[in-house]
Design an enzyme around this catalytic site. Structure first.
Site, PDB file in Angstrom:
ATOM      1  N   CYS A 194       9.944  31.238  47.199  1.00  9.62           N
ATOM      2  CA  CYS A 194       8.589  31.685  46.866  1.00  9.62           C
ATOM      3  C   CYS A 194       7.685  30.498  46.544  1.00  9.62           C
ATOM      4  O   CYS A 194       6.477  30.543  46.778  1.00  9.62           O
ATOM      5  CB  CYS A 194       8.610  32.663  45.692  1.00  9.62           C
ATOM      6  N   GLU A 247       5.495  38.941  40.810  1.00  7.75           N
ATOM      7  CA  GLU A 247       5.572  37.602  41.421  1.00  7.75           C
ATOM      8  C   GLU A 247       5.723  37.832  42.912  1.00  7.75           C
ATOM      9  O   GLU A 247       6.786  38.210  43.391  1.00  7.75           O
ATOM     10  CB  GLU A 247       6.752  36.826  40.827  1.00  7.75           C
TER      11      GLU A 247
END
Length: 587
Positions: free
Chosen positions: A333, A299
């Site tokens: 994020c 990720e």
């Protein structure tokens, strides 16, 4: 006498039945075991420490030590040793030994641990957030939204759904194998690992632990060196939770350290790596893992877009986007880093954002207690990069309406702050539209309609999350399907992560693989394909015509080709012909 209920009465009866069922479930659910963990002294808002003039996590005179300090004030909190390769390997061995026994536990035993953890988080959420604020510089509200609500959502979903997700999954065997049971058995991988980022030190570390425990694994969590102090407290929470429920605390290890520690974890013998961080570091992790054939979920951050069409409900959308950009000072994020606005409402949106951003207040929530909207930047070495991104955009035609530079706080001169920033008239070719800023910088771009908006959004190499705001739900959904991202929301921001049944991950340089949801939980298992006999006494026979040594290759071929036609050819004449061919082949 017939009962004639009105609609209202039926609704009342139905609601009463649901409430009764929930009460019964609550009453009959086992009470979680309670436990306590000593609170670090520095978590007290009244605590103060030595002010570091130029804070840094590295001490040149002692490179094997991690310096822990409060980014919002510069207070020295502690020093933590950076583990050696040998120490990491020893932790792996202890975890592997504990996992052998854990793999044999029932789903109910695993739920027991998670229930205790959930109870602790809810009862101690203020302390957890204070520790978080001290180590990262964020505000209490940002900590609660990013650490507590997300962790509770993951715990609740895993407790309620983990067993059904990991139970034996029966699959249709097909006509040829109709006499067999076929299923997938999900077996734990063994010891898994998670190399996680610093922006939400509690949730980023505890989240992978929740999935690992439910799936029967042990886990080593490599915590960021930037949050080494808080990570040790968070580790004690999960270890104590395991102990009070009668399980080996060595099942979970938190290892804060520099990059060499992450390499050591990957090389220690772990069976899986989940990495949360930047694309550059993700590539290094992938290369390191490939030498050991260790599977990875990467990720790698995002540059999430939010598209506003001309019919957007701005009363709803603007507060959502303010939170999407400035939550945790943009250190998310799935933070909104590009707002792509319809030309018809563009100036109105820019004006409103300019007004709101101008009112944002910065500081240390633990020191001030009130009057703080934006905390500090956890990493103090990013200011030159951020200022360069802003100036590059301005040099190419963007309008800098707010901020754009480091903020020197009058009360906390050693604090690490960046001014809440507003850049308008940004275009797709600018660096600020393609490089993840991870900062309190709002970027506004203009589009000329839905197709143009999608085009602009898809020019960015990142593809994690996205949002489309419009009164036309069908159009918004269509646009979401056209966006090259792993996740999308209509008229909202990042709520897909609170729906823990959904997988989390991206495309492009945002990485690959998924955690959360069924996909994430099953990804920590070996999906073993398994068949067994369905009917007693019925087993797979090898016809004499196919038995070794084969008596006639020609007849054998006629037999198998006829068998294929009989089972798989949908045409009736072909099936009849196949029966005739089978009979001939056996003569």
């Amino acid at each position: 006498m017939a009962l004639d209920f009105t609609t209202t009465q039926w609704i009342t009866i139905g609601a009463g039945a649901i409430v009764s069922w929930l009460l019964l479930k609550w009453i009959t659910s086992p009470s979680p075991k309670k436990f306590t963990v000593k609170v670090p002294e520095a978590a007290d808002p009244k605590w103060t420490g030595k002010v570091l003039e130029n804070p840094s996590i590295r001490d040149p005179s002692n490179p094997s030590t991690i310096v822990c300090y409060d980014p919002s004030t510069g207070y020295l909190i502690d020093t933590v040793p950076n583990p050696t390769v040998e120490e990491v390997k020893e932790l792996y061995n202890r975890t592997a030994a504990a996992q052998v026994k854990w793999a044999k536990t029932t789903f109910e035993q695993r739920r027991t641990v998670l229930r205790s953890l959930l109870a602790f988080v809810l009862e101690n959420q203020e302390t957890i957030c204070r520790v978080d604020c001290r180590d990262t510089g964020k505000t209490m509200i940002d900590a609660s939204l990013g650490e507590i609500i997300t962790t509770c959502a993951k715990l609740r979903w895993t407790i309620d759904n983990g067993e059904s997700v990991l139970a034996d999954d029966y699959r249709a065997p097909g006509l040829m194998m109709m006499y067999k049971h076929s299923k997938v058995v999900y077996q734990p991988l063994g010891v898994v690992s998670a190399l996680v980022s610093w922006n939400y030190p509690f949730h980023n570390a505890i989240g992978p632990v929740i999935s690992a425990l439910m799936s029967g694994n042990g886990i080593i969590v490599k915590c960021s060196e930037y949050v080494a102090w808080s990570s040790k407290y968070y580790e004690q929470i999960i270890k104590t939770c395991l102990s009070v429920n009668g399980f080996d605390p060595d099942l979970v290890q938190f290892v804060p350290g520099f990059a060499d520690v992450g390499e050591a974890v990957v090389q220690s013998g772990v069976n899986h790596v989940t990495f949360i961080g930047s694309p550059a570091v993700g590539k290094l992790v992938q290369r390191n893992a490939s030498d050991y054939l260790v599977p990875c979920v990467l990720e790698l951050g995002g540059k999430d877009c939010a598209i506003l069409l001309k019919d957007s409900d701005l009363v709803q959308a603007i507060p959502v986007l303010m939170r999407g950009v400035f939550q945790n000072c943009g250190q998310n994020c799935i933070g909104i880093e590009r707002i792509i606005v319809a030309a018809e409402i563009y100036e109105k949106v820019v004006e409103e954002m300019n007004t709101r951003i101008g009112k944002l207040r910065q500081g240390s929530i633990l020191a001030e207690g009130e009057g703080v909207d934006c905390g500090a930047m956890t990493m103090g070495n990013q200011f030159e990069k951020l200022e360069a991104l802003v100036q590059d955009a301005v040099s190419h035609g963007a309008r800098l309406l707010r901020g754009g530079k480091r903020y020197h706080h009058p009360k906390h001169p050693s604090g690490q702050y960046f001014e809440p920033t507003l850049l308008a008239d940004v275009t797709p070719e600018m660096d600020i539209a393609n490089i993840e800023a991870f900062a309190p910088i709002m970027v506004i771009m203009k589009h000329q309609g839905p197709e143009d908006a999608v085009r602009i959004a898809n020019l960015c190499p990142f593809g994690l999350g996205s949002s489309v705001f419009s009164a036309d739900k069908k159009l918004a959904e269509k646009m979401c399907m056209q966006l090259k991202t792993g996740m999308a929301n209509v008229n909202d921001f990042a709520v897909n992560y609170l729906c823990q049944g959904l997988p989390f991950g991206g495309v492009g340089i945002s990485g690959y693989g998924r955690f959360s949801g069924k996909e994430g939980l099953r990804g920590l298992c070996v999906p073993k394909a398994f068949t067994t006999d369905r009917i007693p006494g019925v087993k797979t026979p090898i016809p004499p015509i196919l038995d070794y040594p084969v008596q006639s290759a020609k007849k054998g071929w006629s037999f198998v080709s006829a068998l294929n036609n009989l089972v798989y050819n949908p045409e009736v004449p072909a099936k009849v012909g196949a029966c005739v061919d089978l009979a001939k082949a056996n003569i």
